[in-house]
Design an enzyme around this catalytic site. Structure first.
Site, PDB file in Angstrom:
ATOM      1  N   PRO A   1       0.824  -1.181   0.000  1.00  0.00           N
ATOM      2  CA  PRO A   1       0.000   0.000   0.000  1.00  0.00           C
ATOM      3  C   PRO A   1       0.849   1.217   0.000  1.00  0.00           C
ATOM      4  O   PRO A   1       1.646   1.456   0.895  1.00  0.00           O
ATOM      5  CB  PRO A   1      -0.777  -0.105   1.297  1.00  0.00           C
ATOM      6  CG  PRO A   1      -0.247  -1.300   2.015  1.00  0.00           C
ATOM      7  CD  PRO A   1       0.892  -1.821   1.267  1.00  0.00           C
ATOM      8  N   GLU A   2       0.654   1.965  -1.034  1.00  0.00           N
ATOM      9  CA  GLU A   2       1.297   3.262  -1.131  1.00  0.00           C
ATOM     10  C   GLU A   2       0.193   4.308  -1.049  1.00  0.00           C
ATOM     11  O   GLU A   2      -0.950   3.971  -0.748  1.00  0.00           O
ATOM     12  CB  GLU A   2       2.088   3.351  -2.442  1.00  0.00           C
ATOM     13  CG  GLU A   2       3.055   2.173  -2.627  1.00  0.00           C
ATOM     14  CD  GLU A   2       3.875   2.258  -3.897  1.00  0.00           C
ATOM     15  OE1 GLU A   2       4.122   3.378  -4.379  1.00  0.00           O
ATOM     16  OE2 GLU A   2       4.268   1.207  -4.425  1.00  0.00           O
TER      17      GLU A   2
END
Length: 281
Positions: free
Chosen positions: A2-3
């Site tokens: 997850p960015e």
DNA sequence: CATACGTCCTGCCAGC
DNA sequence: TGCTGGCAGGACGTAT
């Protein structure tokens, strides 16, 4: 996983459903996810009301009455899922209950919030407002914040000898970018991932900032990239995967010039790039 | 201070 | 079919 785009997607969903809900019981299944002992994590949470859900870098930030701040970092494989329930229904008995639950917040009769994480690189950290302010101040600027201008970005790059990909991954320099979107932005700006940060011209660094903003915005619109583990707060996969131009495409033709895409490993991470379009290492 | 590297942890998949 | 090694979106601690 997850960015920034994935975290932003989760935050937008949770901001629709969580504010106003009150925390009931808190089940800690994996104590190593917490920044303090389970009892001192639980006690301030129980009975508090969720006021707001926001994002800072890759952190999901829950503002609670008390006041307290709960910062959730998803690490590589974390998921923060909102599980709607019927009154009296056990969230663990719902079809969307995850396979690796870590922490469960009961939120009254209508739902629950569960943090799940296979590899447990993620974290749930409870702070006082002042404590969180300090933590947040350690992070670099938000790439989508218009007050970050091209000149300030270029000047920051000028001070570093690091490879530009490493620079972009350093959350104290700019917040929210991870390996996928760093490499996508570098491809768009035609910069080699191993080019020294300070070697970028002002024009090139402006193209990079534009590339970062474009790819992050497009990925948010598609609700993020799911390679394997990432899920939105409602358990759905993100839709940006097919739009990745360079990440994970070793050996495929560069969409710009048809040269085979290469993979190199440095700083213990893969970097994908087009050896023809991306120069400067 | 700045930079580079190993480590935490588990699951999956390609290749033998 | 079954095993092994490599690899994964992050971030922190330590060494230089």
């Amino acid at each position: 996983m997850p960015e920034l785009p994935e975290v932003e997607t989760v935050v937008r969903q949770l901001a629709e459903v969580l504010p106003g809900l009150t925390v009931g019981e808190v089940d800690v299944v994996q104590p190593d996810l917490l920044n303090r002992a389970p009892d001192s994590f639980r006690a301030p949470l129980v009975g508090s009301t969720i006021r707001a859900v926001t994002r800072r870098g890759k952190n999901i930030v829950l503002a609670l009455s008390g006041p307290r701040i709960l910062a959730v970092n998803l690490g590589m494989t974390g998921q923060l899922l909102f599980i709607p329930t019927e009154p009296g229904q056990d969230p663990k008995k719902t079809p969307v209950w995850p396979s690796h639950p870590g922490v469960l917040l009961h939120l009254g009769p209508t739902g629950a919030l569960v943090y799940a994480d296979v590899r447990r690189f993620g974290s749930l950290r409870l702070y006082s407002p002042e404590g969180w302010k300090k933590e947040s101040a350690r992070l670099g600027p938000e790439p989508l914040d218009p007050s970050l201008d091209g000149r300030a970005f270029w000047q920051a790059l000028q001070r570093s000898r690091s490879p530009i990909r490493s620079w972009l991954l350093d959350q104290t320099r700019i917040a929210g970018i991870g390996n996928i979107y760093a490499l996508e932005a570098l491809f768009r700006a035609e910069i080699h991932p191993q080019a020294q940060a300070r070697s970028l011209t002002k024009n090139r660094s402006e193209r990079l900032l534009e590339g970062i903003r474009a790819v992050l915005s497009e990925a948010i619109a598609a609700r993020g990239t799911t390679l394997r583990d990432y899920r939105t707060a409602s358990g759905d996969s993100g839709g940006f995967g097919p739009s990745l131009l360079i990440y994970g495409r070793e050996g495929e033709a560069c969409p710009g010039c048809n040269t085979p895409i290469q993979r190199v490993v440095f700083a213990n991470r893969s970097a994908f790039f087009c050896p023809s379009c991306q120069k400067g290492s």
